[in-house]
Design an enzyme around this catalytic site. Structure first.
Site, PDB file in Angstrom:
ATOM      1  N   VAL A 117      -6.316  -2.055   0.836  1.00 35.23           N
ATOM      2  CA  VAL A 117      -5.601  -2.760   1.697  1.00 35.23           C
ATOM      3  C   VAL A 117      -5.374  -4.005   1.186  1.00 35.23           C
ATOM      4  O   VAL A 117      -4.193  -4.362   1.474  1.00 35.23           O
ATOM      5  CB  VAL A 117      -7.224  -3.051   2.683  1.00 35.23           C
ATOM      6  CG1 VAL A 117      -6.584  -4.210   3.883  1.00 35.23           C
ATOM      7  CG2 VAL A 117      -7.683  -2.013   3.440  1.00 35.23           C
ATOM      8  N   CYS A 118      -6.216  -4.925   0.748  1.00 30.27           N
ATOM      9  CA  CYS A 118      -5.758  -6.377   0.429  1.00 30.27           C
ATOM     10  C   CYS A 118      -4.828  -6.421  -0.699  1.00 30.27           C
ATOM     11  O   CYS A 118      -3.957  -7.333  -1.048  1.00 30.27           O
ATOM     12  CB  CYS A 118      -7.157  -7.153  -0.189  1.00 30.27           C
ATOM     13  SG  CYS A 118      -8.400  -7.106   1.169  1.00 30.27           S
TER      14      CYS A 118
END
Lengths: 201, 201, 201, 201, 201, 201, 201, 201
Positions: A117-118
């Site tokens: 995600v990040c």
């Protein structure tokens, strides 16, 4: 069909440290905590050693994600630090993208938590905009190796280069003669086996 | 040569849950049963939370494959539910394909058991017809990791994007501010470490 | 030299749940979080199902160790709950030992976090005082498997019996005919494969 | 850029069993011997069940590589059997290639020992000549997983599709209704969990 | 302090096969299904080859545990077969214990599913009554290796000897010259590597 | 879209052994030391057996990286040996590149320590200049498997072929009849299982 | 038959750090280097925090074993430091034993490299002389886990207690109230997850 | 209850090498072949270096078990070599036991293939007769780690000490000063990391 070798260049690279927050770090289980902490700080040391512009960002520090780990905050007192109000993909935050573009660099070295995600979201967005993206895989962590493998596949397919902090340091440095002591010191501080070689030498 | 970033869009995505049947689940050995059950239900919760049209299908429920797990049946009482009379590739079942096309969505989020058959076959068929395919790898299971690796390779090479339920949820949600409590609740119910962060905060 | 078979007896057993706190749980890495949460709740369900006196204790809830996980607090509203002011070995807390002795039971079923401290210390103390000690290993967690192996060795050498929640449930129940539905329900809620057998049957 | 889904077709596929010899099998350590034997025989059963033309070949039977395992010899008494006098890449043996071309099939299902040589070499040669190649990875074995990973990478990059015997069987069969009993029997004989489902049903 | 070597004696040993039922087998995840099936049948073949009295028992066949696997039923048509009405510890069933005692043997070779219950409970009971107990660990299976380790510890501490089917076969046979062909046949049928040695010889 | 099969040709291949130095070898942890030493020497033996031009290079021998391992030095007394004064990417050293070009070979077989730097950097540079690159993965080592996976991904994406020493030897040899004894000897010296087949034959 | 609980007592314990030398550390492969370095320094910090008499010893510093790691040398400038001229078992060195006996302590906390020699030999000798021995397993390393398991077995059988630095710290400290800040600081410096809990609190 | 430290004494020890035959070695899968071969030869080198009486024995060399590996035959041309006509437990062969007793040694160092039979059986018999038994675990191999764990448990419980060749060498040597060069040479030949330390020193 061979693509040209896109090589890290310390004059054209910036570092993005995405969401290394105390809460999120407790989710990381694909890398042992002792090793992950070392990798994260090793990458930060590289950023400082090569004097690369570095941008910090966090997601929801006031919630369970927790604050940025204090070590990183202390190491980069003058770097842009974007505490995102809600955007999960850091690239959706204009301030973050502007800070990157303000560096004038074409190569982005990215690491963060959690990988799929990040790290993956801004990496994919940056690739879409034409940046050269180098993911520091061992300073990025996530829930388990299956999740990591899927994230690597998605990023690699889109054109990101998968590296580790040590490989990136070597590619940035190019030649030991540029600074033998400095590089050896960096390795000594973050590779116990190398430190032992130095002290046993 | 960089491909554009194909991003999950909650307004353009449907979920396909393929053959999560009691008998077939006993074949899954590349993911621990406790974790797999959690992942499967987490994906189902995502489908409901983001109000994505969801299509259920099963293969030969009356035989050893067994019935659809009751939790999924209960969660989607109004969703299309195609109990296929024999087609192994769900895409070979016209009713299934029509149900998908009736959603009008271009992005398909697929999970199922077993990965290399019940997931890979319709994923490859959907790619061939121009859909954007996102495989939720951790809500899909199979005999062992070797089989999984081969299936991932086949799907990825054909253009499928490999994701996990958490990454998909984050990409669908885009911004915490869209609903902080709702997303936190989803995570709390399916990520024990995140739940602990919330309760310890 | 054969020792007699010391068998769990539901009329002579009490359960000790030691330091299942939100912060400490984030330290557990020898068992996957999904599985560990399930095991912990399965043991709690056993305690309730067999109506065993259960004692809860925590270490320093107001600090980083965090509060007792809310699920356990809710499941045992009337049980003794000793929030220790500082003693690391729960057995060093008089109130805890008195609560145990007040049950009048000779067999102690112990689980907690982390295994080599919160479980092993009171287990060793209890053995020293003549209790029969049954460690529920899979509802106890710690940093890694090496630490666990050392803790098991220390406890086993001192006379503790190493069990898991499922084995303990079976030994306490003795005979399916005592309550077929109740036991099946317990298994169905905590063993996905068993649940599938029931629903596929 | 999406490639069309190349699907196994039982009317257009031949099976190549390469160097499953007693000596070479003792080199296989990336798959457990019990499982490997089962996979090899399962693929052979598939070849017979779907009546696919099957070609056997061996390398130097009179030397340490040893003879073809007797089970395969017995299962395919009328199949072409090319004992190569020395060519390591079976495709370098004209008789072998002629036997393949004589089948008139465009799809080649290949398995053998060891993966990176006896499978990869003819797979790469077949791809070069325009065949569609499906590697049955779990009926192919080698020294260790690192070697296997490298071999998979080389074959996949060149266009081979990586499958397992179960996935191939399902793709060849298409629809349970073509022969429920036959397929169930195949699975029962080679998947203990499936057999248990059948007998417990 | 050295204990005398208690050696398996084919004239004084009986075999107990406990709860190898279709449903319970699907719970076994500490041993791969192909290998486990082979080990279970290998032990059964040993029992027949050495003409050891063998006793079969099951728990609740009519429920989710499922029936005894048909292979075992067929191999021992004349053996005592006790379908227990409810006792979890087979030793709590009088008929089972009487069948054992009726053999007049002092050494009990035990295997079953799951290890920590169906094997450990009767093993501990038998030890308590003075039998010499040999657990065939690889023909016994359970949920995961952690559970197995705990069960082994409990049984070993109480005096059981931990063996595998191959070691037991060798100790029972004593000398190849008693029947070279018979033993070689047993090994050839259940150890693929040994079979290859025989055929490659 | 199928690429032609680029096959190793002993008449057009050179071997590059990069930084197999005593200090750097102590950093290798993705392959066991006994196995790594064997693989490294096996590749060296291949180079000699097939009489391939071989080029040795080292990085900073006088520092903690340590000297070239003595075995390699002894095996190639007449080969070019470039002790690089500082360049981390061996390809940045003109003498090294000239030595390669002087061989007139188009295929480069590369191995070294550590994989993501000493192997990957010159491999990428060579690909950029149009060489065909074959990485001998099992004679190349690095810190851990995660680092290796990232390095493989980067090299493979750029067009390098991932092989192992055994596969390379087989592809170079083409046909056992070219020299049965020589190849068997090479295998016997570096594959204990193959040696046992030879001696047990 | 229950042995009394032998509990670490900070007033009766000494620490022996055996052969943590730069060369020997490069042999350690049963624990990752980052983690091992952390464990070694954590134990050293415990020794200082609890003001336990600490004795350092090395084997052949002038040879390939290398010097004591500089961190330990700096941390214990006033501790006895016995550079053994040749004795492999440190207990065979009179000066070492005298230094231990001079502390007047009955409990010995031992760690070193490699486990089965530098730790096990003096541990066994100390047990023979009646000391209570506590092996800090995670600050002791060796070639691989198989070697470690054998060494643990030998030491445990002889009466040594197997612990880790964290468990020892907790048993020595007894009660958080003795010094909350000091213990939290110790944990924060050596357990990244605990540090994150503190900073996220 | 502490047992005295039974320490290997080079003046009172003999070595038994049991069934290291070419066929049986192909069954060993709990240790990698490269490492196992090295361990086996390292133990043999120890036997010669310390001039310990060594006894070789084999089981059925003319059958599939195959001949003794030639390296061992060459290293001990004058040692007793008992090719057993059929006894599986070497101790059942009178000639073997007489050869052992003829050495007059009380300590037996045993290694062989496979661990749970060829090693465990004579180890248990020797213990029963009052010998001190030291099993060299890493020069003994078997089918898998589960089998090994069970065999270790059986031997350890009966009083055998579990060691590895390196630990045995160190305990036999006692003091580097007895012969620095000889021991260093032994280590250099069998421990690549140690060899690198020596050459890099």
């Amino acid at each position: 069909m061979t693509v040209p070798y896109v090589r890290l260049d310390k004059n054209d690279a910036a570092v993005l440290l995405v969401d290394h927050q105390t809460g999120l770090l407790s989710l990381v289980r694909d890398i042992d905590p002792d090793k992950f902490k070392n990798n994260m700080l090793a990458l930060a040391d590289c950023a400082r050693y090569f004097e690369l512009p570095t941008i910090l960002t966090t997601s929801f520090e006031q919630g369970p994600n927790g604050p940025l780990v204090p070590e990183l905050k202390e190491m980069f007192p003058d770097s842009p630090y974007i505490a995102r109000p809600g955007q999960i993909n850091a690239w959706d935050n204009e301030e973050f993208v502007q800070a990157i573009k303000a560096t004038g660099k074409k190569q982005l070295i990215i690491a963060g938590v959690v990988t799929e995600v990040c790290v993956a979201f801004p990496a994919l967005s940056a690739l879409e905009e034409g940046f050269e993206v180098f993911v520091i895989t061992d300073a990025s962590g996530t829930f388990n190796s299956m999740t990591r493998d899927a994230a690597w596949n998605r990023m690699s397919t889109a054109g990101a280069q998968l590296m580790t902090w040590f490989g990136a340091a070597c590619e940035l440095h190019r030649d030991w003669r540029n600074d033998v002591e400095g590089l050896a010191n960096l390795f000594s501080n973050h590779i116990p086996d190398y430190r032992n070689l130095i002290h046993g030498h």
